[in-house]
Design an enzyme around this catalytic site. Structure first.
Site, PDB file in Angstrom:
ATOM      1  N   LYS A 143       0.841  -1.196   0.000  1.00 44.48           N
ATOM      2  CA  LYS A 143       0.000   0.000   0.000  1.00 44.48           C
ATOM      3  C   LYS A 143       0.879   1.250   0.000  1.00 44.48           C
ATOM      4  O   LYS A 143       1.929   1.258   0.642  1.00 44.48           O
ATOM      5  CB  LYS A 143      -0.853   0.039   1.277  1.00 44.48           C
ATOM      6  CG  LYS A 143      -2.036  -0.911   1.270  1.00 44.48           C
ATOM      7  CD  LYS A 143      -2.869  -0.719   2.529  1.00 44.48           C
ATOM      8  CE  LYS A 143      -3.988  -1.739   2.624  1.00 44.48           C
ATOM      9  NZ  LYS A 143      -5.024  -1.589   1.593  1.00 44.48           N
ATOM     10  N   ARG A 198     -10.307 -11.339   1.197  1.00 45.14           N
ATOM     11  CA  ARG A 198     -11.173 -12.338   0.553  1.00 45.14           C
ATOM     12  C   ARG A 198     -10.512 -13.709   0.537  1.00 45.14           C
ATOM     13  O   ARG A 198     -11.190 -14.721   0.533  1.00 45.14           O
ATOM     14  CB  ARG A 198     -11.557 -11.846  -0.852  1.00 45.14           C
ATOM     15  CG  ARG A 198     -10.411 -11.674  -1.776  1.00 45.14           C
ATOM     16  CD  ARG A 198     -10.761 -10.855  -3.013  1.00 45.14           C
ATOM     17  NE  ARG A 198     -10.849  -9.422  -2.726  1.00 45.14           N
ATOM     18  CZ  ARG A 198     -11.166  -8.501  -3.628  1.00 45.14           C
ATOM     19  NH1 ARG A 198     -11.446  -8.852  -4.869  1.00 45.14           N
ATOM     20  NH2 ARG A 198     -11.224  -7.228  -3.297  1.00 45.14           N
TER      21      ARG A 198
END
Ligand code: BES
Ligand code: ZN
Ligand code: ZN
Length: 492
Positions: free
Chosen positions: A259, A333
């Site tokens: 990130k 996920r």
């Protein structure tokens, strides 16, 4: 904060301070005792507007209406404004929309406990708790005659739900090097012991035995090994079985798809879903609800390193599906894929929910204050939307799946990609990805709740403080309470 309900009239109660809620700017109401003075200082009773008349020891706060969704944030703002004062006790009357509807009273007490929250564990100088005793008179705004027993129940439930929310906030706010997977498991075990919940913890060897390879791949580069936590509340003759699965990324650096720095700060909050599950389990057991509830938490840290999982890897999930990794920052996920499979293997539930700070796209789509709710069929999602918006004080909105977005997850070399090939609709494609790991039995009983927006906000909003809000706890608790009463599908 201690609460005492009394049948005494408000004027007959001794306390340091009186709090008065001004409903819908009705300055003429008999509860508004200082009409002239308030006019002089320009107090109009706007929503969340406050005015402390120190010489009178009265605090006025405006609320848009007498609905719990307005009273809750209004009273929270009032309580927060008292932080630096020396008042130790306060009294307040009761506000209700209907004599039998104790929801407003519950909302008021919740608002006080939620508004009183501060996270100062890391301050050298901790703030002192001042306002300790609240006396609530059942003298009522509309002069309704109230039943003290049902009022007491509302107060008791408010305390359980709000304290569970604050408990969740504490976990989420704790920095990542003090709260990593093993610590999260320890907290869960301690809480389970105090609340007489069943608790089992899966360590890496157990996770390997269970073939939870996608979860293990995400965890691999961290010095903190992962844990899967299973908490269970098992009353005799339960009316329904509910499973709640939570994303517990104790830190999400993004992994090799690192990130940017501005996006990495606050990622200690990526454990919000799992932390909410802990709060819900605590409350469910304290309320001793006649519903069997299972909570599963995937506690994992997503880091970088020589042994990190990488874009281009193909992982095999617990249910045998192969996943082409194209972005290691879409890790939630992957953790949930295995965790959902495990939860469904362990428990055949009537309802299955998962809660996760899953996508930035959900925050872009619906803003910071609202959760996105997704699922295959109406039933489970509507239950969440009703419980959240109508009563809990949380906000949630439906996001619809469709076949075109589903196609965007196609992989040329594996069964599915972990990200879609389009920049848009990211909250929904993440939800569709999860749906691939829901089995036949649970297909229509499942809802996914993306809490990325409300879970952690760096400013105060309503009854929520700067930082963790405890999103998911109140909505899910209300849903389970409704199931316990047998009216989960009802409108109110
Ligand atoms: N934990 C983040 C999602 C998130 C973002 C939560 C902002 C709270 C605030 C998640 O793991 C993530 O990084 N998702 C990616 C997915 C993308 C790579 C498809 C995102 O949203 O950018
Ligand atoms: Zn991520
Ligand atoms: Zn994440």
């Amino acid at each position: 904060m201690n609460f005492k309900l009394t049948t005494k009239n408000i004027d007959d109660i001794n306390s340091d301070l009186e709090i008065i809620i001004v409903i819908a700017k009705d300055m003429k109401h008999r509860f508004v005792k200082d009409k002239k003075l308030l006019k002089k200082v320009g107090f109009g009773g706007d929503h969340e507007e406050i005015c402390l008349l120190a010489e009178k020891d009265r605090l006025y706060v405006g609320s848009e209406s007498v609905k719990s969704t307005d009273i809750r944030p209004a009273i929270a703002v009032a309580i927060r404004s008292l932080k630096s004062t020396r008042y130790k006790s306060a009294k307040i009357a009761t506000y209700m929309s209907h004599p039998k509807c104790t929801a407003v009273l519950r909302g008021m007490v919740e608002g006080m406990i939620l508004g009183d929250y501060i996270f100062d564990d890391y301050k050298s100088k901790r703030s002192k708790k001042r306002l300790e005793n609240i006396t609530i008179s059942i003298e009522e705004y509309h002069s309704h005659q109230l039943d003290i027993d049902s009022c007491q129940r509302a107060v008791d439930n408010a305390i359980i739900g709000a304290e569970a929310t604050n408990y969740t906030r504490d976990i989420v706010n704790t920095p990542p090097d003090d709260l990593y997977p093993k610590k999260m498991a320890k907290l869960a075990r301690e809480m389970a012991k105090d609340s007489s919940l069943e608790c089992s913890i899966l360590k890496p060897k157990d996770l390997r035995d269970q073939k939870m390879n996608t979860l293990l791949a995400v965890a691999r580069a961290s010095r903190h090994a992962p844990r899967v936590i299973h908490l269970a509340h098992k009353p005799t003759n339960p009316k329904a079985v509910v499973t709640i699965v939570g994303k517990g990324l104790t830190y999400d650096s993004g992994g090799l798809s690192l990130k940017p720095s501005d996006f990495m700060v606050t990622m200690k909050s990526d454990k919000s879903g799992g932390s909410a599950v802990m709060g819900i389990m605590k409350a469910v057991s304290e309320m001793n609800l006649p519903i069997e509830v299972h909570g599963f938490i995937g506690a994992v840290e997503n880091m970088i390193g020589g042994d990190a999982y990488k874009p281009d890897d193909v992982l095999v999930a617990k249910n045998g599906k192969t996943i082409e990794v194209r972005n290691t920052d879409a890790e939630g996920r992957l953790v949930l894929a295995d965790l959902l499979c495990y939860a469904q293997q362990e428990v055949k539930a009537d309802y299955l929910f998962d809660m996760a700070t899953l996508t930035g796209a959900c925050v872009v789509g619906v803003g910071h204050y609202t959760s996105g709710v997704m699922g295959n069929r109406k039933m489970a999602t509507e239950m969440v939307l009703n419980a959240a918006n109508k009563i809990s004080g949380e906000m949630a909105t439906k996001l619809e799946f469709n076949r075109y977005l589903k196609r965007s997850l196609k992989s040329e070399i594996a069964d599915i990609c972990n990200i879609s090939n389009t920049r848009y609709g990211g909250a929904i494609t993440a939800g569709i990805f999860l749906s691939e790991f829901i089995d036949e039995h649970h297909k229509d009983r499942w809802a996914h709740i993306d809490i990325a927006g409300p879970a952690f906000v760096e400013s105060v909003w309503g009854e929520n403080p700067h930082g963790a809000s405890g999103a998911g706890v109140r909505m899910m608790l209300r849903l389970i309470e409704k199931l316990a009463r047998g009216d989960a599908h009802a409108e109110v």
